[in-house]
Design an enzyme around this catalytic site. Sequence first.
Site, PDB file in Angstrom:
ATOM      1  N   ALA A  17      -6.357  -2.024   4.917  1.00 64.92           N
ATOM      2  CA  ALA A  17      -4.912  -2.240   5.083  1.00 64.92           C
ATOM      3  C   ALA A  17      -4.686  -3.412   6.023  1.00 64.92           C
ATOM      4  CB  ALA A  17      -4.234  -0.997   5.651  1.00 64.92           C
ATOM      5  N   ASP A  18      -3.670  -4.165   5.690  1.00 70.49           N
ATOM      6  CA  ASP A  18      -3.216  -5.223   6.591  1.00 70.49           C
ATOM      7  C   ASP A  18      -2.009  -4.767   7.383  1.00 70.49           C
ATOM      8  OD1 ASP A  18      -4.660  -6.617   4.180  1.00 70.49           O
ATOM      9  OD2 ASP A  18      -4.751  -7.966   5.904  1.00 70.49           O
ATOM     10  N   ARG A  19      -1.227  -3.892   6.758  1.00 70.75           N
ATOM     11  CA  ARG A  19      -0.093  -3.343   7.468  1.00 70.75           C
ATOM     12  C   ARG A  19       0.351  -2.061   6.770  1.00 70.75           C
ATOM     13  NH1 ARG A  19       4.313  -6.179  10.873  1.00 70.75           N
ATOM     14  NH2 ARG A  19       3.118  -8.077  10.555  1.00 70.75           N
ATOM     15  N   ALA A  47       0.359  -2.546   2.805  1.00 74.30           N
ATOM     16  CA  ALA A  47       0.006  -3.881   2.299  1.00 74.30           C
ATOM     17  C   ALA A  47      -1.498  -4.052   2.435  1.00 74.30           C
ATOM     18  CB  ALA A  47       0.727  -4.973   3.079  1.00 74.30           C
TER      19      ALA A  47
END
Length: 394
Positions: free
Chosen positions: A277-279, A287
Amino acid sequence: MCARSSFRERSHPWGPGLAPCALSGPASGARGQLSPGSGGDRGCNSMTLEAIRYSRGSLQILDQLLLPQQSRYEAVGSVRQAWEAIRAMKVRGAPAIALVGCLSLAVELQAGAGGPGLAALVAFVCDALSFLVTARPTAVNMARAARDLADLAAQEAEREGATEEAVRERENSHCKGPGVGLHASENHAANQWAALPICPFASHPPGGLGPTGVIRSLHSLGRLEYAFCTETRPYNQGARLTAFEFVYEQIPATLIADSMAAAAMAHYGVSAVVVGADRVVANGDTANKVGTYQLAIAAKHHGIPFYVAAPSSSCDLHLKTGREIIIEERPGQELTHVNGVRIAAPGIGVWNPAFDVTPHDLITGGIITELGVFAPEELRAALGATVALDGPQK
Ligand SMILES: CSC[C@H]1O[C@H](OP(=O)(O)O)[C@H](O)[C@@H]1O
C-alpha cells in the site's frame, strides 16, 4: 498496543494442510503441474538484500533500476540527490521512500547544513522536508515523516537552552519504523498459501515491511508452499525486484504476467493475495501499484482472501475515502519503451497512472499492519488519530 488488544483472531479459509491444488495436479483443464522456482544458486545465503545502507553521516541506496542484472549501491549525500533518486525510482516503495528522504536530511544536518541559528536551522529542515514530499505524491509515508520531523525540529528549538546540536541529534534519531512481516505470520496461522504479492519492496526495506515481509516470514516458518509474483507492468517491479528477492532468498515462487493473475487463481489454487500500500485511508480504500484493483476483483470472484500489508505509517485517516487520494501519473516512456527500446507505435497516446485504488469492500482478508490485522471497518478505531495527517493530502 490497544489496537493489538482489539485484534480478533481471524478464521481463514485455508486451514492447516490445505495445499494449493496445483501441488497435486491442476484444479482443472490441461494446465501443467506447476513447478515454482526453488530459488537461485546463492547457496545458503539467507541474507536479505539491503535496499538502504545507513551509518551516521553516510547513506547508500541499492539502485533498483539496475536490478536484477546489477546490485550497485549509490551514495546519497544530499536532499536533492535523494529527491532525484526517489523520483527516478532508484529507490521505491512507500516506507523506503520516506526513510531515504529522512536519512538524506540527517546526512546533510550531520554535515552542518542549516543555520546558523535555531530559526534558520528549523527553516532549513522544513524546506528540505517539503521539497522531499514533492518527489512522489501518492504514498503517505514521506508526507507523514516530513510532518513529524518538522514538528520535532520546532519542538526541540523551542526547548529551554535549545542548541543547534540538539536539533540535529533529534532529527538524526527519528528515522526508524516498526516491522510488519513477522506480525502477519504470527497472527495468520496461514498454512501453505500461495500468494500474489504485487510490487512489494525490493530487497530489505525498513523493518521488513510490506507483502514481501509477510511472504518472507511465512517461508521462514515453513508455512509457505510457493508464491506467484506478477511482473507489475509498466515498471516491472515484480519481474525485476520481487522475483530477484524471492530467488535471492530461495523462496519458491513463480513469475507471471499481470494478465495471468486471474487464470493463476482459477487453476493453481491460490490461497491468498497480499499486496502493499502507498496510502490506506479511513474507510480502508487503498492506493497501491496500478493493477492491484483488478487483482482484488479477480480474488473476489474466486473467493480468495485479499490482504493489504503495510505499516501503520502508510495509513492516512484524514482522507475519508480513496477518491481523495492523488494518483501520481508517470512519463509515458515507461509504457512505450523497455530498457530504452521502443515497443509501442510512435504517436500512440499513453495513460500511465502509477497507482490505482482498491475499494475497501474488496479487501476481504484484512489490512496487515505492525499493530495488528484489521478489517477495513476496524481501521479508524484501531489506529486512531495517530495516523491522521492534518490538512489536505500533501
Ligand atoms: C510495499 S511498498 C508500497 C508500494 O509502493 C510501490 O510503488 P512504487 O514501486 O511506485 O514505489 C508499490 O505500490 C508498493 O506496493
